[in-house]
Design a protein around this motif. Structure first.
Motif, PDB file in Angstrom:
ATOM      1  N   LEU A 164       8.096  50.308   5.764  1.00  0.00           N
ATOM      2  CA  LEU A 164       7.098  50.684   6.325  1.00  0.00           C
ATOM      3  C   LEU A 164       6.335  51.168   4.668  1.00  0.00           C
ATOM      4  N   SER A 165       5.819  50.335   3.890  1.00  0.00           N
ATOM      5  CA  SER A 165       5.573  49.992   2.824  1.00  0.00           C
ATOM      6  C   SER A 165       3.982  50.365   2.871  1.00  0.00           C
ATOM      7  N   GLY A 166       3.197  51.189   2.356  1.00  0.00           N
ATOM      8  CA  GLY A 166       1.626  51.435   2.327  1.00  0.00           C
ATOM      9  C   GLY A 166       1.134  52.275   2.565  1.00  0.00           C
ATOM     10  N   ARG A 194       7.475  51.235  -0.148  1.00  0.00           N
ATOM     11  CA  ARG A 194       6.640  51.383  -0.829  1.00  0.00           C
ATOM     12  C   ARG A 194       5.551  51.971  -0.775  1.00  0.00           C
ATOM     13  N   ASP A 195       4.564  52.403  -1.844  1.00  0.00           N
ATOM     14  CA  ASP A 195       3.310  52.730  -1.840  1.00  0.00           C
ATOM     15  C   ASP A 195       3.266  53.792  -0.815  1.00  0.00           C
ATOM     16  N   SER A 223       9.356  51.695  -5.237  1.00  0.00           N
ATOM     17  CA  SER A 223       8.020  51.753  -5.875  1.00  0.00           C
ATOM     18  C   SER A 223       6.696  52.330  -5.142  1.00  0.00           C
ATOM     19  N   TRP A 224       5.990  52.529  -6.483  1.00  0.00           N
ATOM     20  CA  TRP A 224       5.030  52.530  -6.331  1.00  0.00           C
ATOM     21  C   TRP A 224       4.460  54.184  -5.568  1.00  0.00           C
ATOM     22  N   GLU A 252       9.977  51.683  -9.397  1.00  0.00           N
ATOM     23  CA  GLU A 252       8.525  52.243 -10.048  1.00  0.00           C
ATOM     24  C   GLU A 252       8.206  52.456  -9.886  1.00  0.00           C
ATOM     25  N   SER A 253       7.195  53.722 -10.285  1.00  0.00           N
ATOM     26  CA  SER A 253       6.476  54.976 -10.205  1.00  0.00           C
ATOM     27  C   SER A 253       4.892  54.931 -10.635  1.00  0.00           C
ATOM     28  N   THR A 254       3.736  55.551  -9.841  1.00  0.00           N
ATOM     29  CA  THR A 254       2.599  55.743 -10.664  1.00  0.00           C
ATOM     30  C   THR A 254       2.991  57.081 -11.485  1.00  0.00           C
ATOM     31  N   THR A 255       3.941  57.817 -11.645  1.00  0.00           N
ATOM     32  CA  THR A 255       3.773  58.738 -12.776  1.00  0.00           C
ATOM     33  C   THR A 255       4.505  57.913 -14.088  1.00  0.00           C
TER      34      THR A 255
END
Length: 257
Positions: A164-166, A194-195, A223-224, A252-255
């Protein structure tokens, strides 16, 4: 000799057909669909990714898939500019003939929440045995995702991969997804989120779900999203649980925290 002439030959037993990024026209799709309708029994894999499939083309392709003699198991329609109307035609076809399809990739199409709700009517069918569903970067929101997860909770036994990314699911209640994962009949092995603009608020629910049904999930990609390491610590700890099969956790994060 045109490819469609070869395909419609009753002696042709083509099982795999990849036509990705071929700039197919509406006329091309009509000829292909006509050929496949004439000789539908052998094809198992069809890839039309990267072609702009207007509504009329999607209706023709869907008519092939609706044929009870059609036994396509793997269908790729990545970045095909499929609209709500085209998705409705596809969903109608799969409802008519749900038993064979095992993999469906609709990534990169702008599918609104209404399209996800339509697709969910296929997934809720007990004859549907879809194992891999990829819906990355389709543009739906938490409302469409809720309908999708509700359908999967009704028929959870077959799905092994879900992407379900993005999609912007920031308001999506992860407790709904957690309830799916906690179901002992759910056997999802790979889950990509992800994202998706997810926050750490739902991580405890995910952790609890995996703990209660630890035998299947092997890869989780978060991630993201808007997550800190402390948000995912409970999930990271699952990798050390001998009862849990989780092998890969990406976060891996956006923060920066």
């Amino acid at each position: 000799m045109p490819l469609s002439v070869v395909i419609q030959n009753p002696l042709c037993k083509l099982e795999i057909l990849w036509l990705n990024e071929c700039a197919l026209t509406d006329e091309d799709c009509a000829a292909l669909a006509s050929a496949l309708r004439s000789n539908p029994e052998h094809l198992r894999q069809l890839d039309l990714s990267g072609n702009k499939l207007v509504d009329s083309s999607m209706k023709l392709i869907s008519a092939v898939l609706a044929n009870p003699h059609c036994k396509v198991e793997k269908l790729w329609l990545v970045e095909c500019c499929i609209t709500d109307e085209g998705c409705a035609a596809l969903a109608s076809a799969l409802r008519s003939n749900p038993e064979h399809l095992r993999q469906l990739d609709l990534s990169g199409n702008k599918l609104r929440d209404s399209s996800l709700k339509c697709l969910s009517t296929v997934l809720v069918n007990y004859c549907c045995k879809l194992e891999k569903l990829w819906l990355g970067y389709c543009g739906f929101t938490d409302e469409g995702c809720a309908a999708l997860i509700s359908a999967l909770r009704s028929n959870p036994e077959h799905l092994r991969e879900l992407d379900l990314s993005g999609n912007k699911l920031g308001k999506f209640d992860l407790r709904l997804l957690a309830a799916l994962l906690a179901n002992p009949q759910c056997k999802i092995e790979i889950l990509w989120l992800r994202d998706c603009d997810l926050t750490g608020e739902g991580c405890p629910s995910l952790t609890s779900a995996v703990r209660s049904n630890p035998s299947h999930l092997r890869e989780l990609n978060l991630s993201w999203n808007i997550l800190s390491k402390s948000d995912v610590k409970s999930l990271l700890d699952l990798k050390d649980d001998p009862h849990c099969k989780l092998e890969r956790l990406k976060y891996e994060s956006t923060t920066s925290s």
